[in-house]
Write a protein that holds these residues in place. Sequence first.
Motif, PDB file in Angstrom:
ATOM      1  N   ALA A 230      -9.960 -46.311  99.845  1.00 11.86           N
ATOM      2  CA  ALA A 230     -10.391 -47.419  98.992  1.00 11.86           C
ATOM      3  C   ALA A 230     -11.555 -47.011  98.100  1.00 11.86           C
ATOM      4  N   VAL A 231     -12.566 -46.390  98.669  1.00 14.66           N
ATOM      5  CA  VAL A 231     -13.733 -45.995  97.882  1.00 14.66           C
ATOM      6  C   VAL A 231     -13.359 -44.933  96.857  1.00 14.66           C
ATOM      7  N   PHE A 232     -12.558 -43.961  97.255  1.00 17.41           N
ATOM      8  CA  PHE A 232     -12.175 -42.900  96.323  1.00 17.41           C
ATOM      9  C   PHE A 232     -11.454 -43.465  95.107  1.00 17.41           C
ATOM     10  N   TRP A 233     -10.420 -44.278  95.338  1.00 13.42           N
ATOM     11  CA  TRP A 233      -9.620 -44.748  94.214  1.00 13.42           C
ATOM     12  C   TRP A 233     -10.337 -45.812  93.399  1.00 13.42           C
ATOM     13  N   ILE A 234     -11.194 -46.610  94.004  1.00 18.46           N
ATOM     14  CA  ILE A 234     -11.975 -47.580  93.225  1.00 18.46           C
ATOM     15  C   ILE A 234     -12.947 -46.847  92.307  1.00 18.46           C
ATOM     16  N   ILE A 235     -13.666 -45.876  92.828  1.00 17.89           N
ATOM     17  CA  ILE A 235     -14.604 -45.124  91.987  1.00 17.89           C
ATOM     18  C   ILE A 235     -13.845 -44.267  90.982  1.00 17.89           C
ATOM     19  N   TYR A 236     -12.718 -43.703  91.376  1.00 14.30           N
ATOM     20  CA  TYR A 236     -11.907 -42.897  90.465  1.00 14.30           C
ATOM     21  C   TYR A 236     -11.416 -43.743  89.293  1.00 14.30           C
ATOM     22  N   ALA A 237     -10.996 -44.973  89.558  1.00 16.51           N
ATOM     23  CA  ALA A 237     -10.534 -45.858  88.492  1.00 16.51           C
ATOM     24  C   ALA A 237     -11.697 -46.298  87.601  1.00 16.51           C
ATOM     25  N   TYR A 238     -12.865 -46.475  88.173  1.00 22.20           N
ATOM     26  CA  TYR A 238     -14.030 -46.909  87.403  1.00 22.20           C
ATOM     27  C   TYR A 238     -14.582 -45.774  86.548  1.00 22.20           C
ATOM     28  N   ASP A 239     -14.844 -44.631  87.163  1.00 20.85           N
ATOM     29  CA  ASP A 239     -15.397 -43.491  86.439  1.00 20.85           C
ATOM     30  C   ASP A 239     -15.010 -42.219  87.173  1.00 20.85           C
TER      31      ASP A 239
END
Length: 170
Positions: free
Chosen positions: A103-112
């Motif tokens: 969850a953290v990886f893909w949320i941050i990946y999508a954001y920046d």
Amino acid sequence: MALVPCQVLRVAILLSYCSILCNYKAIEMPSHQTYGGSWKFLTFIDLVIQAVFFGICVLTDLSSLLTRGSGNQEQERQLKKLISLRDWMLAVLAFPVGVFVVAVFWIIYAYDREMIYPKLLDNFIPGWLNHGMALTRLHFPASLALRSDHKTHGTVKCEWSYEIPSRSGP
């Protein structure tokens, strides 16, 4: 003593995690030479947790195949302890940490993307390895949890959920 598909799947998952670990350790990255090495990355820590968990799953499967029908009470008691350890690791470490990492990886990946996985890393870590490390953390433990019978430790949760409010009340 035939193997069932779940047991074969657990062996395949363990081998895939070990191959990812070997490839990950073979990559020469500047950050691996600094304090903490690979252990400062949550993805690496989770990969090790998942590999240990699936190693325990394979050990449990082998033990259950070898002790089936033996009638030895001590072996069955040890097998129950091993199954309890496997179920505990799934409930406490493998699944929650895996979900958090994904969850953290893909949320941050999508954001920046540059914040969590800079394009500079594409020179060191191939895309298939990055996606393999990011997606298998959720898929494999979730499929195992859905396909197998696991003892949940719900009674402990209930005791704590009732005990905490009664102590913190007026």
